[in-house]
Design a protein around this motif. Structure first.
Motif, PDB file in Angstrom:
ATOM      1  N   SER A 105       0.827  -1.218   0.000  1.00  0.00           N
ATOM      2  CA  SER A 105       0.000   0.000   0.000  1.00  0.00           C
ATOM      3  C   SER A 105       0.855   1.260   0.000  1.00  0.00           C
ATOM      4  CB  SER A 105      -0.965  -0.012   1.182  1.00  0.00           C
ATOM      5  OG  SER A 105      -0.444  -0.739   2.253  1.00  0.00           O
ATOM      6  N   ALA A 106       2.151   1.140   0.336  1.00  0.00           N
ATOM      7  CA  ALA A 106       3.020   2.330   0.377  1.00  0.00           C
ATOM      8  C   ALA A 106       3.707   2.582  -0.967  1.00  0.00           C
ATOM      9  CB  ALA A 106       4.092   2.146   1.454  1.00  0.00           C
ATOM     10  N   TYR A 107       3.383   1.781  -1.973  1.00  0.00           N
ATOM     11  CA  TYR A 107       4.091   1.890  -3.250  1.00  0.00           C
ATOM     12  C   TYR A 107       4.078   3.330  -3.770  1.00  0.00           C
ATOM     13  CZ  TYR A 107       5.338   0.996  -8.135  1.00  0.00           C
ATOM     14  OH  TYR A 107       5.946   1.015  -9.361  1.00  0.00           O
ATOM     15  N   GLY A 108       5.243   3.864  -4.041  1.00  0.00           N
ATOM     16  CA  GLY A 108       5.341   5.194  -4.636  1.00  0.00           C
ATOM     17  C   GLY A 108       5.491   6.337  -3.637  1.00  0.00           C
ATOM     18  N   PHE A 132       6.242   6.055 -17.368  1.00  0.00           N
ATOM     19  CA  PHE A 132       5.598   5.737 -18.649  1.00  0.00           C
ATOM     20  C   PHE A 132       5.689   4.263 -18.929  1.00  0.00           C
ATOM     21  CE2 PHE A 132       6.337  10.189 -18.891  1.00  0.00           C
ATOM     22  CZ  PHE A 132       5.195  10.642 -19.519  1.00  0.00           C
ATOM     23  N   TRP A 133       4.655   3.766 -19.529  1.00  0.00           N
ATOM     24  CA  TRP A 133       4.678   2.386 -20.007  1.00  0.00           C
ATOM     25  C   TRP A 133       3.886   2.335 -21.304  1.00  0.00           C
ATOM     26  CZ3 TRP A 133       0.735  -1.482 -20.252  1.00  0.00           C
ATOM     27  CH2 TRP A 133       1.242  -2.715 -20.686  1.00  0.00           C
ATOM     28  N   ASN A 134       4.560   1.859 -22.355  1.00  0.00           N
ATOM     29  CA  ASN A 134       3.939   1.821 -23.688  1.00  0.00           C
ATOM     30  C   ASN A 134       3.360   3.179 -24.065  1.00  0.00           C
ATOM     31  OD1 ASN A 134       4.554  -0.725 -24.314  1.00  0.00           O
ATOM     32  ND2 ASN A 134       2.521  -1.605 -23.925  1.00  0.00           N
ATOM     33  N   GLY A 135       4.079   4.252 -23.734  1.00  0.00           N
ATOM     34  CA  GLY A 135       3.632   5.587 -24.094  1.00  0.00           C
ATOM     35  C   GLY A 135       2.511   6.136 -23.237  1.00  0.00           C
ATOM     36  N   ARG A 136       2.128   5.375 -22.210  1.00  0.00           N
ATOM     37  CA  ARG A 136       0.994   5.796 -21.391  1.00  0.00           C
ATOM     38  C   ARG A 136       1.518   6.295 -20.035  1.00  0.00           C
ATOM     39  NH1 ARG A 136      -2.776   0.708 -19.707  1.00  0.00           N
ATOM     40  NH2 ARG A 136      -3.739   1.529 -17.829  1.00  0.00           N
ATOM     41  N   PRO A 137       1.122   7.508 -19.613  1.00  0.00           N
ATOM     42  CA  PRO A 137       1.607   7.984 -18.311  1.00  0.00           C
ATOM     43  C   PRO A 137       0.920   7.220 -17.170  1.00  0.00           C
ATOM     44  CG  PRO A 137       0.122   9.600 -19.279  1.00  0.00           C
ATOM     45  CD  PRO A 137       0.219   8.473 -20.264  1.00  0.00           C
ATOM     46  N   LEU A 138       1.713   6.828 -16.205  1.00  0.00           N
ATOM     47  CA  LEU A 138       1.163   6.076 -15.068  1.00  0.00           C
ATOM     48  C   LEU A 138       1.828   6.574 -13.800  1.00  0.00           C
ATOM     49  CD1 LEU A 138       1.328   2.281 -16.068  1.00  0.00           C
ATOM     50  CD2 LEU A 138      -0.726   3.647 -15.719  1.00  0.00           C
ATOM     51  N   LYS A 139       1.046   6.781 -12.759  1.00  0.00           N
ATOM     52  CA  LYS A 139       1.640   7.193 -11.484  1.00  0.00           C
ATOM     53  C   LYS A 139       2.201   5.985 -10.744  1.00  0.00           C
ATOM     54  CE  LYS A 139      -0.302  11.455 -10.050  1.00  0.00           C
ATOM     55  NZ  LYS A 139      -1.467  12.128  -9.642  1.00  0.00           N
ATOM     56  N   THR A 140       3.288   6.209 -10.017  1.00  0.00           N
ATOM     57  CA  THR A 140       3.834   5.149  -9.168  1.00  0.00           C
ATOM     58  C   THR A 140       2.916   5.048  -7.950  1.00  0.00           C
ATOM     59  OG1 THR A 140       5.979   5.956  -9.856  1.00  0.00           O
ATOM     60  CG2 THR A 140       5.985   4.356  -8.083  1.00  0.00           C
ATOM     61  N   HIS A 141       1.818   4.334  -8.107  1.00  0.00           N
ATOM     62  CA  HIS A 141       0.795   4.308  -7.079  1.00  0.00           C
ATOM     63  C   HIS A 141       0.067   2.963  -7.169  1.00  0.00           C
ATOM     64  CE1 HIS A 141      -3.035   5.235  -5.113  1.00  0.00           C
ATOM     65  NE2 HIS A 141      -2.392   6.186  -4.484  1.00  0.00           N
ATOM     66  N   MET A 142      -0.307   2.404  -6.022  1.00  0.00           N
ATOM     67  CA  MET A 142      -0.900   1.067  -6.018  1.00  0.00           C
ATOM     68  C   MET A 142      -2.130   0.969  -6.924  1.00  0.00           C
ATOM     69  SD  MET A 142      -2.120  -1.330  -2.876  1.00  0.00           S
ATOM     70  CE  MET A 142      -3.554  -0.442  -2.429  1.00  0.00           C
ATOM     71  N   GLN A 143      -3.014   1.969  -6.852  1.00  0.00           N
ATOM     72  CA  GLN A 143      -4.249   1.874  -7.636  1.00  0.00           C
ATOM     73  C   GLN A 143      -3.957   1.858  -9.142  1.00  0.00           C
ATOM     74  OE1 GLN A 143      -6.984   5.055  -6.897  1.00  0.00           O
ATOM     75  NE2 GLN A 143      -8.355   4.404  -8.532  1.00  0.00           N
TER      76      GLN A 143
END
Ligand code: SF4
Length: 441
Positions: free
Chosen positions: A199-202, A211-222
């Motif tokens: 739950s503390a990820y990020g 980024f993953w495959n050009g998609r922005p993603l937060k370093t967050h569990m959800q």
């Protein structure tokens, strides 16, 4: 088959899934450097032992494994949780012939030590001597652990993991997703997300956007769960603390995107004991949270672990714990008797509980939980469940349902069903149950 041109390394991996992930990384690197991993002391030119130092019995197992490797082979490199601080000194005192010692997640140091004592073949070509793209996996091919961070920011008084592994360091989300994609491409049907505190990820990166495959993603569990759900394989969450933001992943479970399974190590039900344990989320209202999760996702399987006999645990604390267990109606529960770990702050707490009383409390706890778990499994009779097959032999197939994590939970037996393969996903009706396992057909 052994390749005569390759240097040969024996590898012993002890400990928890996190240590297993470390072993896989070390093995992958050694393979890339041209080493053969061999299954016997006799064939190996050096043996690496990845140790576990969590509790005294695990330490003893590690020391025994090192002793055996020294007497059977002679050239031994030690790494892992026992490779730091006082434990490292005791390894060298007991086994002075050990060639090198390094701590957990010290990939370069271990691989460097192997290079030093058994130099790799200079003609090895990493471009033609291929390692499978998913790396070396020690788990069966259809499930794999996905480690999302290292270390822990908490300071639970019974635990020395932060001393051994340091503060939380989250892996960049792009790296985690890439690894997950490689695993799924290689045939993995179940990803088990692990860390010390999922739950503390990020938190350490202030939830940095990657980024993953050009998609922005937060370093967050959800966001990680949402992205992993897109692979269409089972995604199971371990070591999650009941923080309010965890509520946001429960709808993903209700929608069938990730498995309706949460491994929440609660450790106790008495607020006083939790305070002395210095547990994360101790102040959160766990029972209310559990109820809220169940109202969003009625099928959720909740697993937890508890400690009985923690220093200062009174009869009243223990009764509160039993009431908690009774009310929480958790599906899967592990229970340990408190045992002091060298270097843990809890050792200095007053009023240690006598061994006989710990044992008595443990037995009462287990009897109550067994009743709960038996009744919960009985409720599944007649229902149709999905089963991921783990093994098949001439007597039938053995698998797991969404409610069962490998190694720690129950199994589902499909007696007489022999036309399946490990990794197959099948549906069957539950026909029988005991306190831990199910039978289906
Ligand atoms: S949350 Fe507590 S028990 Fe878990 S690793 Fe961190 S300090 Fe140890």
């Amino acid at each position: 088959m052994n390749n005569p041109d390759k240097q040969k390394v024996g590898f012993i991996s002890l400990g928890c899934p996190k240590a297993l992930v470390d072993s896989e990384r070390i093995l992958t690197q050694l393979k890339m450097d041209g080493y053969d991993i061999v299954p016997s002391y006799q064939d190996a030119e050096v043996v690496v032992v990845n140790t576990c130092g969590f509790i005294d019995s695990a330490k003893q197992e590690s020391l025994d494994a090192i002793g055996e490797a020294i007497s059977e082979n002679g050239k031994v490199i030690v790494t892992g949780c026992m490779g730091k601080g006082d434990d490292a000194n005791s390894i060298m005192e007991l086994h002075p012939k050990v060639l090198a010692v390094s701590g957990p997640a010290a990939y370069e140091e271990v691989v460097g030590a192997v290079h030093e004592y058994v130099p790799p073949n200079p003609h090895h070509d990493p471009y033609t001597d291929l390692v499978p793209p998913q790396g070396i996996k020690l788990t069966p091919r259809h499930y794999a652990y996905l480690k999302i961070s290292e270390g822990c920011n908490h300071r639970c008084s019974f635990c020395i993991i932060p001393d051994m592994r340091g503060d939380l360091v989250s892996r960049p989300i792009g790296d985690v997703m890439e690894e997950a994609e490689r695993l799924v491409r290689a045939g993995v049907r179940e990803l088990l997300v692990i860390s010390q505190d999922t739950s503390a990820y990020g938190i350490d990166t202030k939830f940095r956007t990657g980024f993953w495959n050009g998609r922005p993603l937060k370093t967050h569990m959800q966001q990680l769960c949402e992205a992993l759900a897109d692979f269409g394989v089972w995604v199971r969450l371990h070591y999650v603390y009941p923080y309010p933001h965890v509520d946001k992943v429960i709808p993903l479970m209700a929608e069938g995107k990730i498995l309706p399974y949460l491994d929440v190590p609660l450790q106790h039900g008495s607020p006083d004991v939790l305070k002395r344990m210095k547990r994360p989320a101790a102040a959160e209202k766990s029972l209310e949270r559990i109820q809220a999760w169940r109202s969003v996702c009625p099928d959720i399987t909740l697993r937890s672990t508890f400690i009985v006999g923690f220093p200062g645990e009174t009869d009243k604390d223990f009764d509160i714990l039993l009431d908690f267990i009774d009310e929480a109606q958790l599906d899967r529960v592990g229970c340990f008797q408190y045992s002091p770990v060298k270097g843990a702050r809890a050792n200095d707490l007053p009023n240690h509980v006598p061994e006989e009383l710990k044992q008595e409390r443990w037995e009462r706890f287990m009897a109550l939980q067994q009743e709960i778990s038996t009744a919960k499994l009985q409720q599944k009779l007649g229902s149709t469940i999905e089963i991921l097959i783990d093994e098949v032999d001439s007597e039938g197939a053995i698998g797991r349902s969404a409610a069962d994590a490998p190694e720690i939970d129950g199994k589902v037996f499909l007696d007489g069903v022999t036309d399946l393969n490990p990794g197959d996903l099948v549906e069957a009706e539950v026909t029988a149950a005991n306190e831990y396992d199910l039978w289906a057909g």
